[in-house]
Design a protein around this motif. Sequence first.
Motif, short mmCIF file in Angstrom:
data_model
loop_
_atom_site.label_atom_id
_atom_site.label_comp_id
_atom_site.label_asym_id
_atom_site.label_seq_id
_atom_site.Cartn_x
_atom_site.Cartn_y
_atom_site.Cartn_z
N ALA A 27 1.92 -12.71 -36.69
CA ALA A 27 3.36 -12.83 -36.18
C ALA A 27 3.74 -11.88 -35.33
O ALA A 27 4.52 -12.06 -34.20
CB ALA A 27 4.22 -12.84 -37.51
N GLY A 28 3.38 -10.61 -35.50
CA GLY A 28 3.53 -9.45 -34.27
C GLY A 28 3.19 -9.95 -33.06
O GLY A 28 3.64 -9.76 -32.25
N VAL A 29 1.88 -10.67 -33.14
CA VAL A 29 1.35 -10.82 -31.62
C VAL A 29 2.18 -12.03 -30.96
O VAL A 29 2.70 -12.10 -29.95
CB VAL A 29 -0.07 -11.26 -31.77
N SER A 32 4.90 -10.24 -29.88
CA SER A 32 4.84 -9.41 -28.64
C SER A 32 4.64 -10.43 -27.37
O SER A 32 5.28 -9.83 -26.17
CB SER A 32 3.50 -8.75 -28.72
N ILE A 35 8.12 -10.96 -26.26
CA ILE A 35 8.87 -9.85 -25.65
C ILE A 35 8.59 -9.70 -24.21
O ILE A 35 9.09 -9.49 -23.38
CB ILE A 35 8.38 -8.47 -26.38
N ILE A 36 7.03 -9.73 -24.03
CA ILE A 36 6.64 -9.46 -22.67
C ILE A 36 7.15 -10.68 -21.54
O ILE A 36 7.78 -10.13 -20.65
CB ILE A 36 5.11 -9.40 -22.47
N THR A 39 11.10 -9.87 -21.51
CA THR A 39 11.40 -8.38 -20.98
C THR A 39 10.88 -8.12 -19.55
O THR A 39 11.89 -7.44 -18.69
CB THR A 39 10.82 -7.22 -21.86
N VAL A 40 9.87 -8.48 -19.10
CA VAL A 40 9.31 -7.84 -17.78
C VAL A 40 10.26 -8.45 -16.60
O VAL A 40 10.68 -7.88 -15.86
CB VAL A 40 7.57 -8.24 -17.72
N TYR A 43 13.80 -7.29 -16.90
CA TYR A 43 13.98 -5.88 -16.27
C TYR A 43 13.73 -5.57 -14.66
O TYR A 43 14.44 -5.00 -14.07
CB TYR A 43 12.89 -4.95 -17.09
N ILE A 87 17.92 -10.67 -27.97
CA ILE A 87 18.11 -9.21 -28.09
C ILE A 87 16.83 -8.53 -27.18
O ILE A 87 17.23 -7.41 -26.31
CB ILE A 87 18.01 -8.50 -29.42
N TYR A 88 15.78 -8.91 -26.94
CA TYR A 88 14.87 -8.31 -26.02
C TYR A 88 15.36 -8.65 -24.59
O TYR A 88 14.97 -7.78 -23.72
CB TYR A 88 13.57 -9.20 -26.24
N ILE A 91 17.94 -6.18 -24.11
CA ILE A 91 17.36 -4.96 -23.80
C ILE A 91 16.88 -4.57 -22.54
O ILE A 91 17.12 -3.49 -21.87
CB ILE A 91 16.16 -4.55 -24.95
N ALA A 92 16.14 -5.72 -21.90
CA ALA A 92 15.64 -5.76 -20.61
C ALA A 92 16.91 -5.42 -19.50
O ALA A 92 16.48 -4.88 -18.50
CB ALA A 92 14.77 -6.96 -20.37
N ALA B 11 8.94 -1.65 -16.63
CA ALA B 11 9.34 -3.12 -17.49
C ALA B 11 8.10 -3.05 -18.55
O ALA B 11 8.26 -3.29 -19.77
CB ALA B 11 9.21 -4.02 -16.76
N LEU B 14 8.81 -0.39 -21.18
CA LEU B 14 9.56 -0.66 -22.04
C LEU B 14 9.00 -1.77 -23.29
O LEU B 14 9.03 -1.79 -24.46
CB LEU B 14 10.82 -1.30 -21.50
N SER B 15 8.27 -2.90 -22.65
CA SER B 15 7.81 -3.84 -23.56
C SER B 15 6.80 -2.89 -24.42
O SER B 15 6.82 -3.58 -25.80
CB SER B 15 6.89 -4.94 -22.85
N ILE B 19 6.92 -3.30 -28.39
CA ILE B 19 5.69 -4.02 -29.26
C ILE B 19 5.08 -2.77 -30.06
O ILE B 19 4.93 -3.41 -31.54
CB ILE B 19 4.69 -4.56 -28.34
N ILE B 22 7.59 -3.49 -33.03
CA ILE B 22 7.49 -4.68 -33.91
C ILE B 22 6.42 -4.98 -34.75
O ILE B 22 6.37 -5.51 -35.84
CB ILE B 22 7.90 -5.89 -33.05
N VAL B 23 5.20 -4.90 -34.11
CA VAL B 23 3.97 -5.14 -34.73
C VAL B 23 3.82 -4.67 -36.16
O VAL B 23 3.50 -5.19 -37.24
CB VAL B 23 2.68 -5.22 -33.97
N VAL B 26 6.48 -5.82 -38.80
CA VAL B 26 6.12 -7.33 -39.14
C VAL B 26 5.03 -7.13 -40.23
O VAL B 26 5.12 -7.94 -41.28
CB VAL B 26 6.09 -8.27 -38.15
N TYR B 72 13.13 -15.40 -37.62
CA TYR B 72 11.73 -15.28 -38.66
C TYR B 72 11.69 -15.69 -39.96
O TYR B 72 10.95 -16.12 -40.62
CB TYR B 72 11.35 -13.95 -38.27
N ILE B 114 16.04 2.73 -26.43
CA ILE B 114 16.68 2.86 -25.27
C ILE B 114 17.95 3.80 -25.47
O ILE B 114 18.85 4.06 -24.67
CB ILE B 114 17.25 1.85 -24.58
#
Lengths: 170, 143
Positions: A27-29, A32, A35-36, A39-40, A43, A87-88, A91-92, B11, B14-15, B19, B22-23, B26, B72, B114
Amino acid sequence: MSEPEAAGVPDTPVPGIPERIRTGLSAGVRTSRKIIKVTVPLYVGVALLKETPVLDRLGHLFGPVMGLFGLPGEAAFAFVAAFLINIYAAIAVIAPLHLTPFQVTQCGLMMGVAHNLVVEGGVLSSTGARGGVLTLCRILVCCAGGLLLRGMWHLWHAVASGPLAFPGPS
Amino acid sequence: MDALLAALLEALKLSGKLILIIVPLVTVFEVLRHLPVFRKAGNLVEPAMRGVGLTRDAAIPLFTGIFLGIVYGAGIIIRVAQQKGLSARDLFLMGLFLATCHSVVEDILIFMVIGGSGPAIFSMRLGLAVLLTGLTARVWKKA
């Protein structure tokens, strides 16, 4: 899905610890990756736009509304990102704007209440609750909470630095 | 070109920070949530839940939403809501509480990354949720 269950607990078999760690990590991956992906590009986009007059001009447009909450006009883009995406994304957009700690806190409160409205509204509806009314509530609570926090923050600083300074709880 | 690279680097940083939060979060939640302590937590919070007008049937979806978030936790929230046959009033009150106060750990940690104030965000959200849900419960009497 209608098996009898213990008081207040859904009766699903409890997976072992390694299985749970694996579920958590996967779930975390997944998060992630999300998020990338969000966000990237956002940003980088905002950071580059900040070098041009575009962000400034558009920011001025929203200045009066955002000003009510003690935020700069550019923060409006973060709200768009928060409401429609998540939310991500917010934030970005916020990070490259270099806001003050109060402004970040304000965004955290307001966007924490109202974000990802489309998807979460759908989830709330599918529990059988009234999703549309709840989404409206979130936007109202977001605005009310923002005004309240701004007022409290001002009051706090007036009290903490003014002649009436609290001696602190004793 | 330099500006682009600099922005890209920031960027990614920040990611990376997000991460890193979060990882583990969770994973830890997934490991802990089956512990008997948590399964029995329903008894402890019952008085607090009555205060905001909710029955204990709503405890699991409510707490899943508060800690995990609506998306989630969607699987658990929807399944329990249907199994328990929660009333329209319970569903609305739960939804109102969750709308104001959900996914608190994650949302607050990432705003702290942040530079925001975690305690300020948390106390405001919890306070608003309790206030609003409690008021609504008193206006919307149980059928």
